[in-house]
Design a protein around this motif. Structure first.
Motif, short mmCIF file in Angstrom:
data_model
loop_
_atom_site.label_atom_id
_atom_site.label_comp_id
_atom_site.label_asym_id
_atom_site.label_seq_id
_atom_site.Cartn_x
_atom_site.Cartn_y
_atom_site.Cartn_z
N SER A 1 0.90 -1.16 0.05
CA SER A 1 0.17 -0.14 -0.01
C SER A 1 0.83 1.29 -0.18
O SER A 1 2.12 1.12 0.17
CB SER A 1 -0.97 -0.10 1.20
N LYS B 1 -4.88 9.08 3.73
CA LYS B 1 -5.47 7.73 3.18
C LYS B 1 -4.55 6.72 2.87
O LYS B 1 -3.84 6.89 1.99
CB LYS B 1 -6.61 8.31 2.00
N LEU C 1 -3.82 3.54 0.62
CA LEU C 1 -4.51 2.95 -0.64
C LEU C 1 -3.64 2.00 -1.15
O LEU C 1 -2.47 1.81 -0.93
CB LEU C 1 -4.33 3.91 -1.79
N ALA D 1 -3.46 2.01 -7.08
CA ALA D 1 -5.01 2.47 -7.05
C ALA D 1 -4.93 4.13 -7.06
O ALA D 1 -4.02 4.72 -6.68
CB ALA D 1 -5.50 2.13 -5.88
N GLU D 2 -5.80 4.57 -7.88
CA GLU D 2 -6.07 5.95 -8.16
C GLU D 2 -6.56 6.60 -6.94
O GLU D 2 -7.50 6.02 -6.35
CB GLU D 2 -6.67 6.44 -9.50
N PRO D 3 -6.19 7.81 -6.34
CA PRO D 3 -6.76 8.35 -5.19
C PRO D 3 -8.23 8.58 -5.56
O PRO D 3 -8.65 9.26 -6.41
CB PRO D 3 -5.96 9.48 -5.07
N TRP E 1 -12.95 11.43 -1.67
CA TRP E 1 -13.35 11.15 -0.27
C TRP E 1 -13.95 12.27 0.28
O TRP E 1 -14.60 12.97 -0.43
CB TRP E 1 -11.68 11.03 0.44
#
Length: 339
Positions: free
Chosen positions: A2, A24, A26, A30-32, A35
């Protein structure tokens, strides 16, 4: 595996917004995602309907944490998918798109002041240091304070991918400047906000705070500005466009409109002293740092280039400054057929 994504946004504090951020975790690759946060704690909502939405708009390498971690700049939205009232980036976007064909670009000179407790870095605990004069672009421990923080901040900005084009010590002890650009309106504003976040975060590690106060010390000391260098394609090719741009900023109602959008406390800084023009009088001139807008001497010689609006405060919102400048100047150039 991650990575850590530090979500950064501009809050609703008035009259000068503050930066906020949270982390966060991730999965790698993974794209942000979109949120959220508690807007009742950031002056952006009331407790009975406190949810606000974070929409990522730009990402940068995180130089603080290193590795594959990211800084994620966000716009703030309401839960009905409309831009929040504090979201000044959303107001810049349509103006930047409308005038994109004119290729407006900006370079913003961000001044700031380091503080230790309630006194500027380099000021004695009682009284004042020697009058300003030797501090600007100075060297030596007797006149320069905070260079280790400045160098760390510069390295962090460059590692993040921010287009910093220079740094220098300013006129007052503990006062410094970095420059971002030249970039398009959205890019320069995005990068300046992230560079500000990195300034505060870098200074944390040294036990020092940084302020964008436009007049951090009253009296015979320079204030802190965000001199804004601006040009369009026509200005970079034609001196008539330079003069038209300067004249457009002085048209009826425009000086006050701009000053109102150039940062809280602008009257304290734009006094007509300390390399400023009075806030309520508009002027422009070649090589004149006492004018509202300066035409650099090279621009007059080459008959093309850019102008420097010296009025924006250090605490200005770059989304707002770039929006009003593009709207005013590009509209006038369009009307004059200088596009």
């Amino acid at each position: 595996m991650s990575y850590k994504a530090e979500y950064i946004w501009i809050d609703g504090t008035s009259p000068t917004a503050k930066l906020r951020s949270k982390t966060k975790i991730l999965a790698d690759g993974a794209e942000p995602p979109v949120w959220g946060f508690d807007g009742s704690s950031t002056n952006q909502a009331e407790g009975h309907a406190s949810d606000c939405v974070l929409k990522p708009v730009a990402t940068f390498k995180d130089p603080i944490r290193g590795g594959g971690n990211l800084l994620v700049l966000c716009e703030v939205y309401n839960t009905d998918d409309t831009p929040h009232a504090s979201n000044t980036r959303a107001r810049l976007r349509p103006v930047a798109e409308r005038f994109a064909a004119q290729q407006p670009i900006f370079g913003i000179e961000q001044e700031y002041t380091f503080f230790v407790g309630n006194r500027p870095l380099g000021f004695p605990e009682n009284g004042f240091p020697a009058p300003q004069g030797g501090y600007y672009c100075g060297v030596g421990d007797d006149e320069i304070h905070g260079r280790d923080i400045v160098e760390a901040h510069l390295d962090n900005c460059l590692a993040a991918g921010i287009s910093v084009s220079g740094i220098n010590a300013e006129v007052m002890p503990g006062q410094w400047e970095f420059q971002v650009g030249p970039l398009s309106p959205l890019e320069v504003a995005d990068q300046l906000w992230v560079a500000r976040w990195l300034l505060y975060r870098t200074a944390e590690d040294f036990g020092v705070s940084a302020t964008l106060s436009p007049k951090p010390v009253k009296g015979d000391w320079n204030g802190a500005g965000a001199h804004t260098n601006f040009s369009t394609k026509a200005m970079r090719e034609n001196y008539d466009a330079i003069i038209t741009a300067c004249e457009s900023l002085g048209k009826e109602g425009k000086p006050l409109e701009h000053v109102k959008n150039y940062g809280a406390g602008v009257e304290d800084r734009l006094t007509g002293l300390h390399e400023t023009a009075p806030w309520d009088r508009y002027s422009y001139g070649v090589s004149d740092r006492g004018a509202s807008v300066r035409i650099p001497w090279q621009v007059e010689r080459d008959k093309k280039g850019y102008i420097e609006d010296r009025r924006p405060n250090a605490n200005c919102d770059p989304y707002t400054v770039t929006r009003v400048m593009v709207d005013t100047v590009c509209s006038e150039l369009e009307t004059a057929g200088l596009v």
